[in-house]
Design an enzyme around this catalytic site. Structure first.
Site, PDB file in Angstrom:
ATOM      1  N   GLU A  96      -6.431   5.201  15.905  1.00 63.26           N
ATOM      2  CA  GLU A  96      -6.469   3.993  15.755  1.00 63.26           C
ATOM      3  C   GLU A  96      -5.367   3.693  17.400  1.00 63.26           C
ATOM      4  OE1 GLU A  96      -4.492   2.826  12.904  1.00 63.26           O
ATOM      5  OE2 GLU A  96      -5.482   4.059  10.838  1.00 63.26           O
ATOM      6  N   GLU A 123      -3.164  -8.054   7.863  1.00 62.01           N
ATOM      7  CA  GLU A 123      -3.175  -7.978   8.603  1.00 62.01           C
ATOM      8  C   GLU A 123      -4.383  -9.135   9.397  1.00 62.01           C
ATOM      9  OE1 GLU A 123      -4.327  -4.068   8.934  1.00 62.01           O
ATOM     10  OE2 GLU A 123      -2.216  -3.365   8.898  1.00 62.01           O
ATOM     11  N   LYS A 124      -4.583 -10.096   8.618  1.00 62.51           N
ATOM     12  CA  LYS A 124      -4.908 -10.975   9.231  1.00 62.51           C
ATOM     13  C   LYS A 124      -5.155 -11.672  10.527  1.00 62.51           C
ATOM     14  CE  LYS A 124      -2.639 -15.024   7.449  1.00 62.51           C
ATOM     15  NZ  LYS A 124      -2.237 -14.232   7.016  1.00 62.51           N
ATOM     16  N   PHE A 125      -3.378 -11.742  11.625  1.00 58.99           N
ATOM     17  CA  PHE A 125      -3.570 -11.507  12.913  1.00 58.99           C
ATOM     18  C   PHE A 125      -3.481 -10.276  14.385  1.00 58.99           C
ATOM     19  CE2 PHE A 125      -1.288 -14.705  10.744  1.00 58.99           C
ATOM     20  CZ  PHE A 125      -2.337 -16.519  11.605  1.00 58.99           C
ATOM     21  N   HIS A 126      -3.598  -9.093  13.054  1.00 61.58           N
ATOM     22  CA  HIS A 126      -3.711  -7.830  14.083  1.00 61.58           C
ATOM     23  C   HIS A 126      -5.197  -8.569  15.172  1.00 61.58           C
ATOM     24  CE1 HIS A 126      -4.149  -3.114  14.899  1.00 61.58           C
ATOM     25  NE2 HIS A 126      -2.864  -3.466  14.286  1.00 61.58           N
ATOM     26  N   ARG A 139       1.066  -1.114   0.183  1.00 61.90           N
ATOM     27  CA  ARG A 139      -0.055   0.078  -0.241  1.00 61.90           C
ATOM     28  C   ARG A 139       0.829   1.045   0.155  1.00 61.90           C
ATOM     29  NH1 ARG A 139      -2.220   0.436   6.637  1.00 61.90           N
ATOM     30  NH2 ARG A 139      -0.531  -0.139   7.641  1.00 61.90           N
ATOM     31  N   ASN A 167      -4.554   8.162   4.451  1.00 59.39           N
ATOM     32  CA  ASN A 167      -3.803   6.911   5.625  1.00 59.39           C
ATOM     33  C   ASN A 167      -2.919   7.066   6.140  1.00 59.39           C
ATOM     34  OD1 ASN A 167      -5.570   5.472   8.012  1.00 59.39           O
ATOM     35  ND2 ASN A 167      -3.480   3.563   6.720  1.00 59.39           N
ATOM     36  N   GLU A 168      -2.555   7.578   7.383  1.00 56.94           N
ATOM     37  CA  GLU A 168      -0.667   7.980   7.503  1.00 56.94           C
ATOM     38  C   GLU A 168       0.542   7.875   6.755  1.00 56.94           C
ATOM     39  OE1 GLU A 168      -0.157   4.113   9.679  1.00 56.94           O
ATOM     40  OE2 GLU A 168      -1.202   4.597  11.960  1.00 56.94           O
ATOM     41  N   TRP A 211       2.753  -6.685  13.450  1.00 59.40           N
ATOM     42  CA  TRP A 211       4.114  -5.854  12.798  1.00 59.40           C
ATOM     43  C   TRP A 211       5.700  -6.258  13.207  1.00 59.40           C
ATOM     44  CZ3 TRP A 211       4.736  -1.240  15.239  1.00 59.40           C
ATOM     45  CH2 TRP A 211       3.283  -0.736  16.000  1.00 59.40           C
TER      46      TRP A 211
HETATM   47  C1  GAL Z   1      -1.658   1.784  10.928  1.00 58.17           C
HETATM   48  C2  GAL Z   1      -2.943   1.285  10.088  1.00 58.17           C
HETATM   49  C3  GAL Z   1      -3.526   0.752  10.011  1.00 58.17           C
HETATM   50  C4  GAL Z   1      -3.505  -0.342  10.085  1.00 58.17           C
HETATM   51  C5  GAL Z   1      -2.350  -0.521  11.345  1.00 58.17           C
HETATM   52  C6  GAL Z   1      -2.159  -1.806  11.988  1.00 58.17           C
HETATM   53  O1  GAL Z   1      -0.448   1.997  10.441  1.00 58.17           O
HETATM   54  O2  GAL Z   1      -2.493   3.160   9.696  1.00 58.17           O
HETATM   55  O3  GAL Z   1      -4.335   1.032   8.486  1.00 58.17           O
HETATM   56  O4  GAL Z   1      -2.232  -1.235   9.098  1.00 58.17           O
HETATM   57  O5  GAL Z   1      -1.317   0.449  10.935  1.00 58.17           O
HETATM   58  O6  GAL Z   1      -1.452  -1.702  13.448  1.00 58.17           O
END
Ligand code: GAL
Length: 649
Positions: free
Chosen positions: A299, A347-350, A104, A142-143, A307
């Site tokens: 967020e 991000e399935k494990f987030h 992304r 986004n960020e 990550w």
């Molecule tokens: C942020 C991002 C989100 C998601 C999240 C996961 O940096 O804006 O889209 O990726 O991290 O921690």
């Protein structure tokens, strides 16, 4: 009321799930969701192929469920058809590597093609949803800068030259600003100038600094182009973007005046017992960026992220304290990433608010409990925090201070900030974090953690502020260069030297792990230097090595104020020898004194918020009875369980 919710990505799920989402949001007390952050490919399947039907249905469902939408402009991840059609929008690294699509944020901020497609999408979104009852706010991109903060491609090179022409007018001014007499770098035409791509050795530092400025401006221009469209079509709808306060490439101070409300993302690491300090600093930066206005925690995680090397979950009960910490620092929204934990994708494990296990789970139970708790304190929203102490942070100085080829690669701006922030936090002292040129008149103590790049005008304002009675605390690696990364000659500290009553003759950085001992007591790490007294008094000296007997910590009466200087990274006791008298002279006191380690007390409007960041229970006695917002009981003390919290009035 404090808004509660998270990123909602319904496009990741079959439509049958959406009704359950609405029911669960109601159960959890969700009031605000961010929609569509990564939906570009879902709403536009080709240059003229827009497919808004699904989003219409999502927005309608939200409106029917009484959930407000922070609608994203979707421009953070260009769709595959676009990069196939226009591969020239892809960002290029310093070494020439073109970043492929598939992740992304794969766009060059200066790409006019990217900006044209983004603008068209935003125009359509704004027009389509302008009058939608769910629309509460716009969320641009986004960020910005999180993965890609600069591009070194040819189009960016051209834009950089244009930016330099605007800044310097003629090439001789650029030669002067970049010290190009060094290493035969003199330019005869702007057309010869390139971005600081990988070179045989250190690229010109002033060129690197200007490229950091330019790249920040290029991203900001993307943001502003979208904001202008939104403001034209929906002038009454607030516009924001989610910052990461301590993200080096994005100058939050420069950006935030272009938002209507500040918003930040924060991911405290549950494995780090001091992560609440970093979270606090993050929140204080974002609150201060718009003059103390309430802001949005856009967020944060309900538990683990995906990550880190090892993604430790939050401990049972910890969600409440990490979320309420933002409220204690002035947030008017507690939003998570994300509503439903993804089934597939990177991000399935987030963690999410609704985990893989479903709503019958510890995490969803804790989410619901917090939603109810926030709803029970409607008066909190909109209240403000007023602090008497500020830390100074200047992104340009940060960029300059961490360029390659410098006295010590161990020094860093975040470390300098934290070395001053942590002892204030631990004393219960609330701080703002402001740009050095901000209005300092409301502060009694100003702390300057390594302000490497110092403009003469800033120094003179700090001098006036101190002369008028301020307590100024300055740490090493301040006042080294001007805005072109040229050394202030005649002794480091440059234009701030007269205020501090010292100059610095020579830097003596310490090897990793080494320390210097100080007299009468204490130690310093990372740094030492040869300080010459020019009116100040040494209250601490180096006691070993080549600097033995020379000043390490100094105090200087200046007008009605006092200026303190630390020539090393001090231990806690040495920091106390400066901070305690400075705070006492200014009569700055904590919100609540004598708290056990790990317990934070913060004042917000009429509220006192107690947060136990530790896994041990704590008993807090109040100086006078207060009302517990949860149950209306009058209390003279509070028992906080592990990670416990209390909101009192
Ligand atoms: C942020 C991002 C989100 C998601 C999240 C996961 O940096 O804006 O889209 O990726 O991290 O921690």
């Amino acid at each position: 009321m404090i808004a509660f919710g998270g990123d909602y990505n319904p496009e990741q799920w079959p439509e049958e799930i959406w009704a359950e989402d609405m029911a669960l949001m109601k159960e959890a007390g969700v009031t605000l969701v961010t929609v569509g952050v990564f939906s570009w490919a879902q709403v536009q399947a080709g240059p003229d192929d827009f497919r808004f039907g699904w989003l219409d249905r999502v927005m309608d469902l939200l409106a029917d469920s009484g959930v407000a939408a922070d609608l994203a402009t979707m421009t953070a991840s260009p769709p595959p058809w676009l990069t196939r059609l226009h591969p020239e929008i892809l960002p290029v690294r310093q070494d020439g590597t073109v970043l492929s699509p598939g992740g992304r944020q794969h766009f060059s901020p200066s790409s006019h093609v990217y900006r044209r497609y983004a603008a068209e999408l935003v125009e359509r979104l704004a027009t389509r949803y302008a009058d939608h009852p769910a629309l509460a706010m716009w969320h641009i991109g986004n960020e910005f800068g999180c993965h890609v903060s600069a591009s070194y491609d040819d189009e960016s090179a051209g834009a950089f030259r244009g930016w330099l022409r605007d800044r310097y007018g003629d090439v001789e001014a650029l030669n002067d600003a970049w010290s190009t007499a060094f290493w035969s770098q003199r330019y005869t035409d702007f057309e010869e100038v390139l971005p600081p791509r990988v070179a045989a050795t250190y690229p010109n530092p002033a060129q690197q600094l200007d490229f950091a400025r330019f790249s920040n401006d290029a991203m900001l221009a993307c943001y502003q182009a979208e904001a202008a469209i939104l403001r034209r079509i929906t002038p009454a709808v607030r516009v924001t973007t989610n910052f990461l306060s301590l993200l080096k490439p994005v100058d939050v101070h420069k950006w935030s005046p272009h938002t209507d409300i500040a918003a930040v993302d924060c991911y405290p690491d549950p494995a780090d017992p001091r992560s609440y300090l970093w979270a606090g600093l993050t929140y204080d930066i974002i609150r201060s960026a718009r003059g103390g206005q309430p802001w949005l925690l856009m967020e944060h995680p309900t538990s683990a992220v995906n990550w880190r090397q090892v993604n430790v979950p939050q401990r049972p009960g910890q969600l409440r304290v990490t979320s309420l910490q933002a409220v204690a620092h002035g947030a008017d929204a507690v939003l998570y990433f994300q509503w439903r934990q993804s089934r597939g994708g990177a991000e399935k494990f987030h963690s999410g608010m609704v985990p893989h296990a479903g709503p019958d789970s510890r995490i969803f139970t804790e989410v619901k409990a917090l939603g109810a708790e926030l709803a029970a304190v409607p008066g909190l929203a909109g209240t403000r925090i007023s602090n008497e102490v500020s830390l100074l942070l200047d992104w340009e100085s940060w960029w300059a201070s961490e360029l390659d080829s410098r006295p010590s690669a161990l020094t860093s701006q975040p470390d300098a900030l934290m070395s001053c922030y942590a002892p204030l936090f631990e004393r219960g002292i609330g701080v703002d974090v402001v740009h050095p040129d901000a209005d300092l008149s409301r502060y009694k103590v100003v702390v300057v953690p390594s302000l490497y790049l110092l403009r003469a005008a800033t120094a003179s304002r700090l001098a006036d502020w101190t002369r008028a009675g301020g307590q100024l605390v300055v740490t090493f690696l301040t006042g080294i260069v001007d805005e072109c990364d040229r050394i202030h000659l005649g002794g480091y500290l440059g234009p701030l030297a007269p205020v501090l009553g010292v100059t610095v003759e020579e830097h003596v950085p310490l090897p990793e792990g080494a320390h210097v001992t100080l007299a009468p007591s204490g130690t310093g790490t990372m740094w030492s230097e040869r300080v010459i007294l020019r009116g100040a008094t040494a209250i601490g000296t180096f006691s070993g090595g080549d600097l033995a007997g020379e000043p390490a910590v100094t105090r200087h009466a200046f007008g009605s104020g006092t200026a303190w200087y630390l020539a090393t990274r001090p231990d806690a006791a040495t920091m106390a020898a400066v901070l305690d008298p400075a705070l006492a002279a200014a009569d700055v006191r904590p919100a609540l004194g004598g708290l056990p380690h790990g317990v934070q007390a913060a004042r917000r409007g009429p509220y006192l918020i107690l947060l136990n960041h530790a896994a041990q229970a704590a008993e807090i006695r109040l100086p006078s009875p207060m009302v517990n917002a949860a149950d209306g009981a009058t209390v003279s003390g509070v028992a906080l369980g592990p990670f416990g919290t209390a909101i009192l009035r």
